[in-house]
Scaffold this motif. Structure first.
Motif, PDB file in Angstrom:
ATOM      1  N   TYR A   1       0.853  -1.182   0.000  1.00 39.26           N
ATOM      2  CA  TYR A   1       0.000   0.000   0.000  1.00 39.26           C
ATOM      3  C   TYR A   1       0.894   1.238   0.000  1.00 39.26           C
ATOM      4  O   TYR A   1       1.867   1.316   0.750  1.00 39.26           O
ATOM      5  N   GLY A   2       0.560   2.151  -0.856  1.00 40.93           N
ATOM      6  CA  GLY A   2       1.381   3.351  -0.952  1.00 40.93           C
ATOM      7  C   GLY A   2       0.593   4.526  -1.482  1.00 40.93           C
ATOM      8  O   GLY A   2      -0.639   4.504  -1.537  1.00 40.93           O
ATOM      9  N   ASN A   3       1.311   5.541  -1.878  1.00 35.91           N
ATOM     10  CA  ASN A   3       0.700   6.773  -2.385  1.00 35.91           C
ATOM     11  C   ASN A   3       1.350   7.177  -3.694  1.00 35.91           C
ATOM     12  O   ASN A   3       2.551   6.960  -3.912  1.00 35.91           O
ATOM     13  N   VAL A   4       0.551   7.766  -4.558  1.00 37.68           N
ATOM     14  CA  VAL A   4       1.053   8.253  -5.837  1.00 37.68           C
ATOM     15  C   VAL A   4       1.980   9.442  -5.588  1.00 37.68           C
ATOM     16  O   VAL A   4       1.670  10.330  -4.781  1.00 37.68           O
ATOM     17  N   ASP A   5       3.085   9.445  -6.277  1.00 37.97           N
ATOM     18  CA  ASP A   5       4.066  10.519  -6.129  1.00 37.97           C
ATOM     19  C   ASP A   5       4.461  11.015  -7.517  1.00 37.97           C
ATOM     20  O   ASP A   5       4.531  10.235  -8.466  1.00 37.97           O
ATOM     21  N   ILE A   6       4.697  12.299  -7.628  1.00 38.47           N
ATOM     22  CA  ILE A   6       5.138  12.894  -8.887  1.00 38.47           C
ATOM     23  C   ILE A   6       6.180  13.960  -8.566  1.00 38.47           C
ATOM     24  O   ILE A   6       6.339  14.378  -7.424  1.00 38.47           O
ATOM     25  N   ARG A   7       6.861  14.391  -9.604  1.00 44.59           N
ATOM     26  CA  ARG A   7       7.839  15.465  -9.438  1.00 44.59           C
ATOM     27  C   ARG A   7       7.178  16.804  -9.715  1.00 44.59           C
ATOM     28  O   ARG A   7       6.250  16.893 -10.518  1.00 44.59           O
ATOM     29  N   ASP A   8       7.668  17.823  -9.056  1.00 43.53           N
ATOM     30  CA  ASP A   8       7.218  19.173  -9.375  1.00 43.53           C
ATOM     31  C   ASP A   8       8.429  20.045  -9.689  1.00 43.53           C
ATOM     32  O   ASP A   8       9.547  19.752  -9.259  1.00 43.53           O
ATOM     33  N   ALA A   9       8.193  21.063 -10.471  1.00 44.11           N
ATOM     34  CA  ALA A   9       9.274  21.960 -10.907  1.00 44.11           C
ATOM     35  C   ALA A   9       8.906  23.397 -10.568  1.00 44.11           C
ATOM     36  O   ALA A   9       7.772  23.827 -10.803  1.00 44.11           O
ATOM     37  N   GLN A  10       9.865  24.101  -9.990  1.00 45.80           N
ATOM     38  CA  GLN A  10       9.680  25.527  -9.719  1.00 45.80           C
ATOM     39  C   GLN A  10      10.211  26.308 -10.920  1.00 45.80           C
ATOM     40  O   GLN A  10      11.398  26.249 -11.233  1.00 45.80           O
ATOM     41  N   LEU A  11       9.316  27.006 -11.593  1.00 46.80           N
ATOM     42  CA  LEU A  11       9.656  27.712 -12.824  1.00 46.80           C
ATOM     43  C   LEU A  11       9.917  29.184 -12.530  1.00 46.80           C
ATOM     44  O   LEU A  11       9.084  29.862 -11.921  1.00 46.80           O
ATOM     45  N   ALA A  12      11.069  29.674 -12.985  1.00 45.95           N
ATOM     46  CA  ALA A  12      11.448  31.068 -12.769  1.00 45.95           C
ATOM     47  C   ALA A  12      11.953  31.669 -14.077  1.00 45.95           C
ATOM     48  O   ALA A  12      12.434  30.964 -14.962  1.00 45.95           O
ATOM     49  N   PHE A  13      11.843  32.987 -14.175  1.00 47.70           N
ATOM     50  CA  PHE A  13      12.394  33.708 -15.326  1.00 47.70           C
ATOM     51  C   PHE A  13      13.918  33.812 -15.175  1.00 47.70           C
ATOM     52  O   PHE A  13      14.440  33.879 -14.061  1.00 47.70           O
TER      53      PHE A  13
ATOM     54  N   MET B   1       8.093  42.182  -9.517  1.00 46.81           N
ATOM     55  CA  MET B   1       9.432  42.060 -10.076  1.00 46.81           C
ATOM     56  C   MET B   1       9.847  40.585 -10.098  1.00 46.81           C
ATOM     57  O   MET B   1       9.880  39.935  -9.056  1.00 46.81           O
ATOM     58  N   ALA B   2      10.147  40.074 -11.274  1.00 48.55           N
ATOM     59  CA  ALA B   2      10.629  38.700 -11.414  1.00 48.55           C
ATOM     60  C   ALA B   2      12.147  38.689 -11.394  1.00 48.55           C
ATOM     61  O   ALA B   2      12.798  39.653 -11.807  1.00 48.55           O
ATOM     62  N   MET B   3      12.703  37.600 -10.917  1.00 47.64           N
ATOM     63  CA  MET B   3      14.152  37.423 -10.890  1.00 47.64           C
ATOM     64  C   MET B   3      14.466  35.926 -10.907  1.00 47.64           C
ATOM     65  O   MET B   3      13.602  35.098 -10.572  1.00 47.64           O
ATOM     66  N   PRO B   4      15.685  35.560 -11.300  1.00 51.28           N
ATOM     67  CA  PRO B   4      16.002  34.134 -11.418  1.00 51.28           C
ATOM     68  C   PRO B   4      15.853  33.355 -10.123  1.00 51.28           C
ATOM     69  O   PRO B   4      15.606  32.142 -10.166  1.00 51.28           O
ATOM     70  N   THR B   5      16.004  33.995  -8.987  1.00 54.51           N
ATOM     71  CA  THR B   5      15.930  33.281  -7.707  1.00 54.51           C
ATOM     72  C   THR B   5      14.516  33.246  -7.135  1.00 54.51           C
ATOM     73  O   THR B   5      14.317  32.696  -6.058  1.00 54.51           O
ATOM     74  N   ARG B   6      13.554  33.790  -7.853  1.00 59.24           N
ATOM     75  CA  ARG B   6      12.182  33.834  -7.350  1.00 59.24           C
ATOM     76  C   ARG B   6      11.265  33.080  -8.305  1.00 59.24           C
ATOM     77  O   ARG B   6      11.015  33.541  -9.418  1.00 59.24           O
ATOM     78  N   PRO B   7      10.723  31.917  -7.908  1.00 60.18           N
ATOM     79  CA  PRO B   7       9.854  31.148  -8.810  1.00 60.18           C
ATOM     80  C   PRO B   7       8.585  31.924  -9.157  1.00 60.18           C
ATOM     81  O   PRO B   7       8.036  32.666  -8.332  1.00 60.18           O
ATOM     82  N   ALA B   8       8.128  31.722 -10.386  1.00 57.89           N
ATOM     83  CA  ALA B   8       6.872  32.312 -10.826  1.00 57.89           C
ATOM     84  C   ALA B   8       5.717  31.322 -10.716  1.00 57.89           C
ATOM     85  O   ALA B   8       4.574  31.710 -10.478  1.00 57.89           O
ATOM     86  N   PHE B   9       6.027  30.028 -10.927  1.00 54.66           N
ATOM     87  CA  PHE B   9       5.016  28.972 -10.855  1.00 54.66           C
ATOM     88  C   PHE B   9       5.633  27.728 -10.224  1.00 54.66           C
ATOM     89  O   PHE B   9       6.857  27.557 -10.232  1.00 54.66           O
TER      90      PHE B   9
END
Length: 351
Positions: A41-53, A229-237
């Motif tokens: 018995y287990g749980n479904v797992d997926i990967r997530d990605a933090q997208l930044a400009f 203000m977007a920046m590379p170190t700040r995820p947008a999604f």
């Protein structure tokens, strides 16, 4: 007359009880582990990605909402690009100007410029001959007093200057005929390459003001809004990827020797009744651990287990993150019977 009614009611109640019992028996049986497989018995797992400009600029527009399904390459948001557009136009003009410099140096001296150099040489020779005649005349008149020694000295100096000017014009003519130096052409070409590289960089930076989805998935979080203000170190999604997808479960230590990577498995979720998803064992942890508290009973937490991941294909994206599922792996019957307790456990059960 009342007795037949009671009989009919009894028959109906009996039939209802039989039907209910049959349905419950079928439901329970459908969720029991197969006799020829090890049930986990287990749980479904997926990967997530933090997208930044990649650029630091003000967000102009955001095109998706939380929960939206996106495809690979889909535009998610845009930054303000006016400043980069102006820099790109300036770089394009500088590149075009340097192209003309390289073309001019490569073509060499024009025919008209060579003729001008030849004419200057002719003129300089005339000046030399004229200065020489004047020196010869003064050399005859100076001894008899018809001219001064100073006049003779001035004439000789003028002759030397005319001869030097002739040498200068002759060298200029030789340079015009030879053309541009190879070093100058090479230098101009290197500057052109630098302009081209800078132009490519600005084009890439301009392209980076548009954020694309790297893969198919679902938007979990929309972090930035227009005007921020977007920046590379700040995820947008935060994007939950549709692939890969697996079930995280824990394998009892006695069954470890009978499980191999690549073994087939069946995955079942209570959300889909009698439907099953095909899977395969893709990962077996090399390190033992005690059963995590959140997924086992208090009695079983003291057992050593190994984390396993069962990879599955879900093109319709029906299995969601954290969904509890049952996994049946085909193993020898003796192992399956010894490792499948009469009362199964499910994630989240507490003793």
């Amino acid at each position: 007359m009342k007795k037949p009614k009671k009989t009919i009611m009894g028959v109906l109640i009996l039939l209802l009880a039989i039907g209910t019992g049959g349905y419950l028996w079928k439901t329970v049986r459908s969720h029991e582990p197969a006799d020829d497989g090890l049930t986990l018995y287990g749980n479904v797992d997926i990967r997530d990605a933090q997208l930044a400009f990649k650029e630091q600029e003000v967000v102009r527009e955001v095109l998706v909402e939380e929960g939206d399904t996106v495809t690979q390459g889909q535009i998610l948001a845009r930054l303000d690009s006016d400043r980069l557009t102006s820099q790109l136009k300036e770089a394009e003009a500088q590149y075009a100007a340097q192209q003309e410099v390289v073309r001019r140096l490569t073509n060499g001296t024009r025919r008209q410029e060579i003729k001008q150099a030849e004419a200057r040489v002719v003129e300089a020779r005339v000046q030399v001959r004229n200065a020489a005649r004047r020196v010869r005349r003064l050399e005859k008149t100076a001894p008899v007093g018809a001219s001064t020694e100073q006049d003779l000295d001035d004439a000789r100096a003028s002759l030397d200057m005319a001869r030097a000017a002739l040498n200068v014009h002759q060298e200029s003519l030789a340079l015009a005929r030879e053309g541009t130096r190879k070093e100058e052409i090479a230098e101009a070409k290197q500057v052109l390459e630098a302009r081209d590289a800078h132009l490519s960089l600005l084009r890439q930076r301009l392209a980076d003001t548009v954020l694309h989805a790297p893969a198919k998935g679902i938007i979990l979080s929309r972090i930035l809004e227009p005007g921020e203000m977007a920046m590379p170190t700040r995820p947008a999604f935060v994007l939950a990827l549709s692939e890969p997808k697996w079930v995280r479960a824990y394998l009892p230590e006695p069954a470890l020797g009978h499980i191999r990577q690549g073994m087939t498995a069946r995955i079942h979720s209570d959300s889909f009744d009698d439907r099953f998803f095909d899977g395969r064992v893709g990962f077996i942890s090399a390190q033992a651990e005690f059963t995590p508290k959140s997924v086992q009973t208090a009695q079983l937490r003291t057992q050593l287990v190994y984390e396993v991941r069962i990879w599955t294909d879900d093109p319709a994206d029906e299995l969601r993150l954290g969904m509890p599922v049952t996994v049946t792996i085909s193993v020898p019957p003796s192992i399956a019977q010894s490792e499948n307790p009469k009362k199964g456990f499910r994630p989240g059960m507490e003793g």
